[in-house]
Motif scaffolding. Structure first.
Motif, PDB file in Angstrom:
ATOM      1  N   LYS A 158     -16.104  -7.154  -0.557  1.00  0.00           N
ATOM      2  CA  LYS A 158     -15.504  -6.234   0.402  1.00  0.00           C
ATOM      3  C   LYS A 158     -16.609  -5.422   1.055  1.00  0.00           C
ATOM      4  CE  LYS A 158     -12.276  -2.408   0.810  1.00  0.00           C
ATOM      5  NZ  LYS A 158     -11.181  -1.673   0.189  1.00  0.00           N
ATOM      6  N   PHE A 202      -6.303   1.075   9.440  1.00  0.00           N
ATOM      7  CA  PHE A 202      -5.686   1.166   8.100  1.00  0.00           C
ATOM      8  C   PHE A 202      -5.744   2.597   7.598  1.00  0.00           C
ATOM      9  CE2 PHE A 202      -6.051   1.446   3.515  1.00  0.00           C
ATOM     10  CZ  PHE A 202      -5.126   0.547   3.023  1.00  0.00           C
ATOM     11  N   SER A 216      -8.998  -3.288  -4.997  1.00  0.00           N
ATOM     12  CA  SER A 216      -9.791  -3.257  -3.765  1.00  0.00           C
ATOM     13  C   SER A 216     -10.823  -2.137  -3.781  1.00  0.00           C
ATOM     14  CB  SER A 216      -8.856  -3.044  -2.569  1.00  0.00           C
ATOM     15  OG  SER A 216      -8.209  -1.787  -2.660  1.00  0.00           O
ATOM     16  N   VAL A 232      -8.235  -7.771   8.619  1.00  0.00           N
ATOM     17  CA  VAL A 232      -7.941  -6.349   8.406  1.00  0.00           C
ATOM     18  C   VAL A 232      -7.388  -5.670   9.657  1.00  0.00           C
ATOM     19  CG1 VAL A 232      -9.635  -6.175   6.539  1.00  0.00           C
ATOM     20  CG2 VAL A 232     -10.291  -5.558   8.892  1.00  0.00           C
ATOM     21  N   SER A 233      -7.067  -4.397   9.467  1.00  0.00           N
ATOM     22  CA  SER A 233      -6.381  -3.638  10.508  1.00  0.00           C
ATOM     23  C   SER A 233      -7.120  -3.640  11.842  1.00  0.00           C
ATOM     24  CB  SER A 233      -6.168  -2.200  10.024  1.00  0.00           C
ATOM     25  OG  SER A 233      -7.399  -1.620   9.635  1.00  0.00           O
ATOM     26  N   ARG A 250     -17.984   5.011   2.695  1.00  0.00           N
ATOM     27  CA  ARG A 250     -17.828   4.173   1.508  1.00  0.00           C
ATOM     28  C   ARG A 250     -19.030   3.248   1.260  1.00  0.00           C
ATOM     29  NH1 ARG A 250     -12.703   5.762   1.050  1.00  0.00           N
ATOM     30  NH2 ARG A 250     -11.012   4.941   2.337  1.00  0.00           N
ATOM     31  N   CYS A 256     -12.371   6.218  -3.155  1.00  0.00           N
ATOM     32  CA  CYS A 256     -11.680   5.242  -4.000  1.00  0.00           C
ATOM     33  C   CYS A 256     -11.822   5.529  -5.489  1.00  0.00           C
ATOM     34  CB  CYS A 256     -12.187   3.831  -3.679  1.00  0.00           C
ATOM     35  SG  CYS A 256     -11.954   3.395  -1.943  1.00  0.00           S
ATOM     36  N   TYR A 259      -1.523  -8.864   9.101  1.00  0.00           N
ATOM     37  CA  TYR A 259      -0.414  -8.070   9.645  1.00  0.00           C
ATOM     38  C   TYR A 259       0.431  -8.891  10.623  1.00  0.00           C
ATOM     39  CZ  TYR A 259      -3.155  -4.414   7.504  1.00  0.00           C
ATOM     40  OH  TYR A 259      -3.852  -3.668   6.582  1.00  0.00           O
ATOM     41  N   PHE A 287     -14.031  -2.006  10.683  1.00  0.00           N
ATOM     42  CA  PHE A 287     -12.739  -2.605  11.010  1.00  0.00           C
ATOM     43  C   PHE A 287     -11.574  -2.052  10.181  1.00  0.00           C
ATOM     44  CE2 PHE A 287     -15.670  -5.746  12.739  1.00  0.00           C
ATOM     45  CZ  PHE A 287     -15.065  -6.101  13.935  1.00  0.00           C
ATOM     46  N   TYR A 337      -8.945 -11.425   4.142  1.00  0.00           N
ATOM     47  CA  TYR A 337      -8.098 -10.356   4.688  1.00  0.00           C
ATOM     48  C   TYR A 337      -8.460 -10.103   6.146  1.00  0.00           C
ATOM     49  CZ  TYR A 337      -5.299  -6.005   4.159  1.00  0.00           C
ATOM     50  OH  TYR A 337      -4.343  -5.017   4.248  1.00  0.00           O
ATOM     51  N   PHE A 376       0.865  -1.175   0.000  1.00  0.00           N
ATOM     52  CA  PHE A 376       0.000   0.000   0.000  1.00  0.00           C
ATOM     53  C   PHE A 376       0.902   1.227   0.000  1.00  0.00           C
ATOM     54  CE2 PHE A 376      -2.379  -3.377   2.031  1.00  0.00           C
ATOM     55  CZ  PHE A 376      -3.589  -3.313   1.349  1.00  0.00           C
ATOM     56  N   CYS A 408      -7.864   5.365  -3.108  1.00  0.00           N
ATOM     57  CA  CYS A 408      -8.137   6.117  -1.871  1.00  0.00           C
ATOM     58  C   CYS A 408      -6.895   6.590  -1.137  1.00  0.00           C
ATOM     59  CB  CYS A 408      -9.058   5.346  -0.940  1.00  0.00           C
ATOM     60  SG  CYS A 408      -8.346   3.838  -0.289  1.00  0.00           S
ATOM     61  N   GLU A 409      -5.785   5.867  -1.260  1.00  0.00           N
ATOM     62  CA  GLU A 409      -4.570   6.351  -0.587  1.00  0.00           C
ATOM     63  C   GLU A 409      -3.962   7.541  -1.333  1.00  0.00           C
ATOM     64  OE1 GLU A 409      -5.190   2.422  -0.919  1.00  0.00           O
ATOM     65  OE2 GLU A 409      -3.019   2.284  -1.109  1.00  0.00           O
ATOM     66  N   CYS A 426      -6.109   0.683  -5.866  1.00  0.00           N
ATOM     67  CA  CYS A 426      -7.205   1.535  -5.430  1.00  0.00           C
ATOM     68  C   CYS A 426      -6.721   2.970  -5.488  1.00  0.00           C
ATOM     69  CB  CYS A 426      -7.613   1.174  -4.002  1.00  0.00           C
ATOM     70  SG  CYS A 426      -9.210   1.904  -3.538  1.00  0.00           S
ATOM     71  N   LYS A 452     -13.341  -9.808   2.617  1.00  0.00           N
ATOM     72  CA  LYS A 452     -12.717  -8.847   3.525  1.00  0.00           C
ATOM     73  C   LYS A 452     -13.774  -8.062   4.270  1.00  0.00           C
ATOM     74  CE  LYS A 452     -10.049  -4.681   3.195  1.00  0.00           C
ATOM     75  NZ  LYS A 452      -9.691  -3.624   2.307  1.00  0.00           N
ATOM     76  N   ASP A 469      -1.769  -3.592  -4.282  1.00  0.00           N
ATOM     77  CA  ASP A 469      -3.153  -3.188  -4.035  1.00  0.00           C
ATOM     78  C   ASP A 469      -3.503  -2.128  -5.082  1.00  0.00           C
ATOM     79  OD1 ASP A 469      -5.514  -3.113  -1.957  1.00  0.00           O
ATOM     80  OD2 ASP A 469      -5.079  -1.027  -2.447  1.00  0.00           O
TER      81      ASP A 469
HETATM   82  C1  PBG Z   1      -8.157   0.406  -0.065  1.00  0.00           C
HETATM   83  C2  PBG Z   1      -8.085  -0.593   1.007  1.00  0.00           C
HETATM   84  C3  PBG Z   1      -8.543  -0.517   2.328  1.00  0.00           C
HETATM   85  C4  PBG Z   1      -8.118  -1.665   2.967  1.00  0.00           C
HETATM   86  C5  PBG Z   1      -7.435  -2.421   2.020  1.00  0.00           C
HETATM   87  N1  PBG Z   1      -7.459  -1.751   0.821  1.00  0.00           N
HETATM   88  C6  PBG Z   1      -9.230   0.571   3.043  1.00  0.00           C
HETATM   89  C7  PBG Z   1     -10.620   0.914   2.793  1.00  0.00           C
HETATM   90  O1  PBG Z   1     -11.319   0.341   1.968  1.00  0.00           O
HETATM   91  O2  PBG Z   1     -11.021   1.868   3.448  1.00  0.00           O
HETATM   92  C8  PBG Z   1      -8.320  -1.984   4.413  1.00  0.00           C
HETATM   93  C9  PBG Z   1      -7.367  -2.930   4.998  1.00  0.00           C
HETATM   94  C10 PBG Z   1      -7.329  -2.955   6.469  1.00  0.00           C
HETATM   95  O3  PBG Z   1      -8.169  -2.363   7.175  1.00  0.00           O
HETATM   96  O4  PBG Z   1      -6.412  -3.607   6.979  1.00  0.00           O
HETATM   97  N2  PBG Z   1      -9.403   0.622  -0.581  1.00  0.00           N
END
Ligand code: PBG
Length: 322
Positions: free
Chosen positions: A194, A203, A164, A272-273, A216, A129, A312, A199, A270, A78, A121-122, A119, A247, A117
């Motif tokens: 997804k 992230f 994603s 997730v975080s 989202r 996204c 993780y 959760f 996944y 990421f 959004c980052e 997407c 996920k 990944d």
């Molecule tokens: C990007 C993406 C996200 C995650 C993975 N790819 C964030 C989101 O959709 O907000 C989340 C992963 C995590 O929480 O560990 N779209």
């Protein structure tokens, strides 16, 4: 007393339990998610994810090498860019942070699978996204940018593209673009199912990708829906996805199981975080045993039907598996 069934016979010793164990974790099951940022010598711990870091490229290479020595052979990247804009241009810039990180990893750690990944959004200043118009996330114009991102990631050397973004039609858009650019051999690991999940909170701290307005729910799935998950998975299957991902993982074990039973593709889940953060936080308070609980959750995800787990914990636990 002959009538009593005695399953305890197979639980008496550690060796017997190991002999009859149905589900086993291996580092080969794991994909290790990593956040790459600008700079040099940066290893900045993420507040809500103890043990996870924003890493500059040099530190990323070290972390991937260390994980490789522990047996982890796949990572997902990421990017955390310095510059964000409305169109997320750093997502598909040839010299974007992710593209440079992929090149460095492919150069320095040759036998590690690098998953990108896919997407926006980052990379967008609004944190959504896709492209925005009148407060709405546009679908089809976003697909072009995702496809461009996928090609730039493949050009940098990514082994697998993992979209994603949850736009409709993203798998076919990316597949066509990859094929056209000569990357027909690069698989797509689709985040097919997804959910719009609470959760993902930590992230978004790690990637600085929280949406600046709204949420989202207009593109990610409603946590209440299981039939719709089958529809999402079916669409991605038909569009040519090579892997199907669910996920988050733990709150959706029923969905993992259902996808496993219905589709003959590798299923990824996944963790997730927020799932990671909960375990870390409770363990810090002394309320649960971290390693034991982490392994229990990972085992349950595999038992539910996941072939691959993005977690993780991958590096930390690679050498401590049951
Ligand atoms: C990007 C993406 C996200 C995650 C993975 N790819 C964030 C989101 O959709 O907000 C989340 C992963 C995590 O929480 O560990 N779209």
């Amino acid at each position: 007393m002959n009538l009593i069934e005695r399953p305890r016979r197979l639980r008496r010793t550690a060796a017997i339990r190991a002999l009859v164990r149905e589900t086993r974790l291996s580092p080969d099951d794991f994909v290790y998610p990593l956040f790459v940022c600008e700079g040099e010598g940066v290893r900045r711990e993420i507040g809500s994810m103890p043990g996870a870091f924003n890493l500059s490229i040099d530190e990323l290479v070290k972390e991937v090498e260390a994980a490789r020595s522990a047996g982890v052979r796949s990572v997902i990247l990421f990017g955390v860019p310095d510059r964000k804009d409305a169109a997320g241009t750093q997502a598909y810039a040839e010299d974007g942070i992710t593209q440079r990180a992929i090149r460095a990893l492919k150069r320095e750690v040759k036998d590690t699978i690098v998953i990108a990944d896919n997407c926006l959004c980052e990379y967008t200043d609004h944190g959504h996204c896709g492209l925005i118009e009148d407060g709405e996330v546009l679908n089809d114009p976003t697909l072009d940018l995702l496809a461009q991102t996928a090609v730039s990631q493949a050009e940098a050397g990514a082994d697998i593209i993992a979209p994603s973004n949850m736009m409709d039609g993203f798998v076919v858009a990316i597949r066509e673009a990859l094929d056209e650019a000569g990357f027909e051999h690069i698989p797509i690991m689709s985040y097919a199912v997804k959910y719009a999940s609470g959760f993902y909170g930590p992230f978004r701290e790690a990637a600085q990708s929280a949406p600046q307005f709204g949420d989202r729910r207009g593109y990610q799935m409603d946590p209440a829906n299981a039939r719709e998950a089958m529809r999402e998975a079916e669409l991605d299957f038909q569009q040519g996805a090579d892997f199907l991902m669910v996920k988050p993982a733990l709150p959706y074990l029923d969905i993992i199981r259902a996808v496993r039973e219905r589709f003959d593709l590798p299923v990824a889940a996944y963790q997730v975080s927020g799932e990671y953060a909960m375990i870390k936080a409770a363990a810090r308070l002394g309320w649960i045993e971290e390693e034991r609980v982490a392994l229990e959750t990972l085992t349950s995800i595999k038992r539910a039907g996941a072939d691959i787990i993005l977690t993780y914990f991958a590096h930390e636990l690679a050498k401590k598996l049951w």
